[in-house]
Motif scaffolding. Structure first.
Motif: not given
Length: 267
Positions: A130-157
């Motif tokens: 709503k406030y950035s003008g990005l598409s919803l799919s891009v925003c969802v990918v950014l959110m989930d991608g951030t979580v999976i990136a954290l999992a890569m460093f904290i859990l394992s690749p």
């Protein structure tokens, strides 16, 4: 539908994703990471994150969104808590990512078909949209991608790679539940003998059709394009019928996930 979908999601989460530490995006993925780091119950983490996100959604996205997401925001973590001690069917991470992805996708798809939401990071994604003008799919990918990136460093690749498999399957199952599993076919027919084909479709297939005005791209000549919607079992009959009446006809057949109206299902 929100209750049933939330229960299925919680079962898939506890039976497959949590015991195998597969953090496939969203608040649920964050709760798995928090459990690995601090030993926190995933349900508590989900409530702790969902409630402020719900409040933010109410303030920034409006009352209608809040109403749709309120029930799912509450009951999904509740079902996660109530099913947390169920026996684990597999410790194979590949099987867990596959069946966990299927179960979560099935549950969320049912929730979405019931016009509900489970809140979580999807709320944050909609706020960013709503406030950035990005598409919803891009925003969802950014959110989930951030979580999976954290999992890569904290859990394992390796766990992050399994999480990507689960996330991909979840998305495909949600699409299938929302759009339907039964693929109806849409045929576009460009032919010289459109009248004969039209009469045959109406009488022999007992299907309606629509005549579209077209123009040849090379010649510029006007021509009629027939659009016919048929069931999967009628495709061969349609092709045979067109081939018999006009062997030079050009036929395009594509999938239609959902068709509503006369001769097909009602909304």
């Amino acid at each position: 539908m929100i209750f049933v979908g939330s229960l299925i999601t919680a079962l898939a989460f506890n039976l497959f994703l949590v015991p195998n530490h597969i953090a496939s995006g969203g608040v649920s993925g964050i709760s798995i990471i928090a459990q690995a780091l601090f030993g926190m119950e995933p349900a508590y983490t989900q409530w702790a994150l969902n409630i402020p996100l719900f409040v933010a959604g109410y303030l920034l996205l409006g009352r209608d969104y809040a109403i749709r997401s309120l029930l799912g925001t509450i009951v999904l973590p509740l079902f996660v808590f109530l099913t947390k001690d169920f026996p684990v069917p597999t410790t194979d991470p590949l099987l867990a990512s596959l069946y966990g992805g299927i179960g979560v996708g099935l549950g969320l798809g049912i929730v979405f078909r019931g016009r509900g939401s489970t809140g979580g990071l999807s709320t944050l994604a909609q706020i960013i949209q709503k406030y950035s003008g990005l598409s919803l799919s891009v925003c969802v990918v950014l959110m989930d991608g951030t979580v999976i990136a954290l999992a890569m460093f904290i859990l394992s690749p390796e766990k992050a790679l399994y999480a990507l498999i689960g996330l991909y399957i979840t998305g495909k199952i949600i699409d299938a539940i929302e759009l339907g599993f039964n693929y109806t076919k849409v045929a576009y027919i460009i032919a010289e003998k459109t009248e004969q084909i039209s009469e045959a479709v109406l009488s022999q297939l007992d299907r309606g059709l629509t005549k579209l005005d077209g123009r040849g791209g090379y010649t510029g000549d006007k021509r009629t394009v027939l659009m016919v919607v048929v069931g999967q079992s009628e495709v061969t009959r349609l092709k045979t019928l067109v081939q018999t009446l006009d062997p030079t006809a050009f036929v395009i057949i594509t999938n239609a996930h959902e068709v509503l109206g006369e001769g097909f299902k009602r909304g």
